[in-house]
Design an enzyme around this catalytic site. Structure first.
Site, PDB file in Angstrom:
ATOM      1  N   ASP A 139       6.186  18.265 121.203  1.00 37.03           N
ATOM      2  CA  ASP A 139       6.804  19.175 120.231  1.00 37.03           C
ATOM      3  C   ASP A 139       6.025  20.477 120.172  1.00 37.03           C
ATOM      4  O   ASP A 139       4.827  20.475 120.424  1.00 37.03           O
ATOM      5  CB  ASP A 139       6.704  18.563 118.822  1.00 37.03           C
ATOM      6  CG  ASP A 139       7.975  17.891 118.376  1.00 37.03           C
ATOM      7  OD1 ASP A 139       8.836  17.654 119.234  1.00 37.03           O
ATOM      8  OD2 ASP A 139       8.098  17.599 117.179  1.00 37.03           O
ATOM      9  N   TYR A 144       3.913  23.238 118.085  1.00 33.03           N
ATOM     10  CA  TYR A 144       3.136  23.176 116.849  1.00 33.03           C
ATOM     11  C   TYR A 144       4.028  23.622 115.688  1.00 33.03           C
ATOM     12  O   TYR A 144       4.855  24.523 115.842  1.00 33.03           O
ATOM     13  CB  TYR A 144       1.916  24.090 116.933  1.00 33.03           C
ATOM     14  CG  TYR A 144       0.920  23.702 118.001  1.00 33.03           C
ATOM     15  CD1 TYR A 144       0.287  22.469 117.991  1.00 33.03           C
ATOM     16  CD2 TYR A 144       0.592  24.595 119.021  1.00 33.03           C
ATOM     17  CE1 TYR A 144      -0.646  22.121 118.957  1.00 33.03           C
ATOM     18  CE2 TYR A 144      -0.344  24.261 120.000  1.00 33.03           C
ATOM     19  CZ  TYR A 144      -0.951  23.027 119.967  1.00 33.03           C
ATOM     20  OH  TYR A 144      -1.872  22.681 120.929  1.00 33.03           O
ATOM     21  N   PHE A 190       0.941  23.132 124.205  1.00 26.81           N
ATOM     22  CA  PHE A 190      -0.495  23.110 123.924  1.00 26.81           C
ATOM     23  C   PHE A 190      -1.079  24.494 123.614  1.00 26.81           C
ATOM     24  O   PHE A 190      -2.246  24.604 123.263  1.00 26.81           O
ATOM     25  CB  PHE A 190      -1.296  22.453 125.064  1.00 26.81           C
ATOM     26  CG  PHE A 190      -1.001  20.996 125.252  1.00 26.81           C
ATOM     27  CD1 PHE A 190      -1.459  20.065 124.327  1.00 26.81           C
ATOM     28  CD2 PHE A 190      -0.252  20.539 126.325  1.00 26.81           C
ATOM     29  CE1 PHE A 190      -1.186  18.705 124.488  1.00 26.81           C
ATOM     30  CE2 PHE A 190       0.028  19.185 126.494  1.00 26.81           C
ATOM     31  CZ  PHE A 190      -0.438  18.270 125.567  1.00 26.81           C
ATOM     32  N   HIS A 201      -3.653  11.062 126.373  1.00 22.80           N
ATOM     33  CA  HIS A 201      -3.348  12.327 125.697  1.00 22.80           C
ATOM     34  C   HIS A 201      -4.651  12.970 125.207  1.00 22.80           C
ATOM     35  O   HIS A 201      -5.591  12.263 124.830  1.00 22.80           O
ATOM     36  CB  HIS A 201      -2.410  12.057 124.512  1.00 22.80           C
ATOM     37  CG  HIS A 201      -1.743  13.272 123.992  1.00 22.80           C
ATOM     38  ND1 HIS A 201      -2.335  14.090 123.051  1.00 22.80           N
ATOM     39  CD2 HIS A 201      -0.540  13.836 124.281  1.00 22.80           C
ATOM     40  CE1 HIS A 201      -1.524  15.091 122.781  1.00 22.80           C
ATOM     41  NE2 HIS A 201      -0.433  14.968 123.514  1.00 22.80           N
TER      42      HIS A 201
END
Length: 221
Positions: free
Chosen positions: A65, A67, A78, A187
């Site tokens: 998703d 932020y 990211f 992750h």
């Protein structure tokens, strides 16, 4: 449907833009942006594609998703805008680069510099409502980004896919592993990294070694 996305992607994705699910998705997104604060800004929803053109894709990094905090999202997974504090996952990405390549932590978390070198920073879901993680999931974005990954897999070769965490690994199941170079690890979120599933993966040096082996320029991470 006319979508404001770079022509290189418009050419390969035009069939998706004509599908019923995409019409419904765009209608949903427009309503959300009119009724709520959503991220990234409307003109950056397709920033990953506008910054890294189809013919330039050398690497794909898959996020989940955008932020959902004010001023953070800029359409690249990211990545955060200049001047925004680094989220925990991004801190861990930079720490791994530091450990792997000996590079200092950069001053900005804006990863546009990566995108311009041929890295598609692709979130599975391209929009989100403020302060509501996952609020735009299962509305059609995942179908669209699956199609993007398939197009890259089918029509290109020797692309590096960096699959970080279970979600990204699942998203990458249909990549042709005979044509592309795939690296998988945990992750970079603290939950995963603190359990020993992220640090030491050396994905950045491994990616550069592979690019060098096929005669392509290494990435300046």
């Amino acid at each position: 449907m006319s979508v404001k996305i770079h022509d290189s992607w418009k050419n390969v994705l035009q069939n998706e833009f004509e599908k019923e699910y995409f019409d419904a998705l765009i209608a949903f997104v427009k309503e959300e942006y009119q009724s709520h604060t959503c991220y990234p800004p409307g003109n950056q929803i397709f920033a990953a594609f506008d910054t890294c053109h189809f013919e330039d894709v050398k690497i794909v990094i898959i996020g989940q998703d955008p932020y959902h905090g004010k001023g953070q999202a800029n359409g690249l997974c990211f990545s955060v805008n200049d001047g925004i504090p680094f989220p925990p996952s991004l801190i861990n990405i930079f720490k791994e680069i530091q450990n792997d390549l000996g590079q200092p932590i950069p001053a900005t978390g804006n990863l546009e510099r990566w995108a311009k070198q041929g890295i598609l920073l692709l979130n599975a879901t391209l929009t989100v409502r403020e302060s509501q993680a996952g609020s735009h999931q299962n509305k059609g974005w995942e179908t669209f980004t699956d199609a993007v990954i398939k197009k890259i897999s089918d029509e290109k070769k020797d692309v590096v896919f960096l699959l970080w965490g279970g979600f990204a690994k699942k998203k990458g199941l249909k990549i042709d592993r005979n044509k592309h170079f795939i690296l998988e690890t945990g992750h970079p979120s603290p939950l995963s990294a603190n359990r020993g599933l992220w640090f030491g993966n050396k994905h950045f040096s491994k990616t550069n070694a592979y690019l060098k082996s096929i005669g392509k320029p290494e990435i300046n991470w």
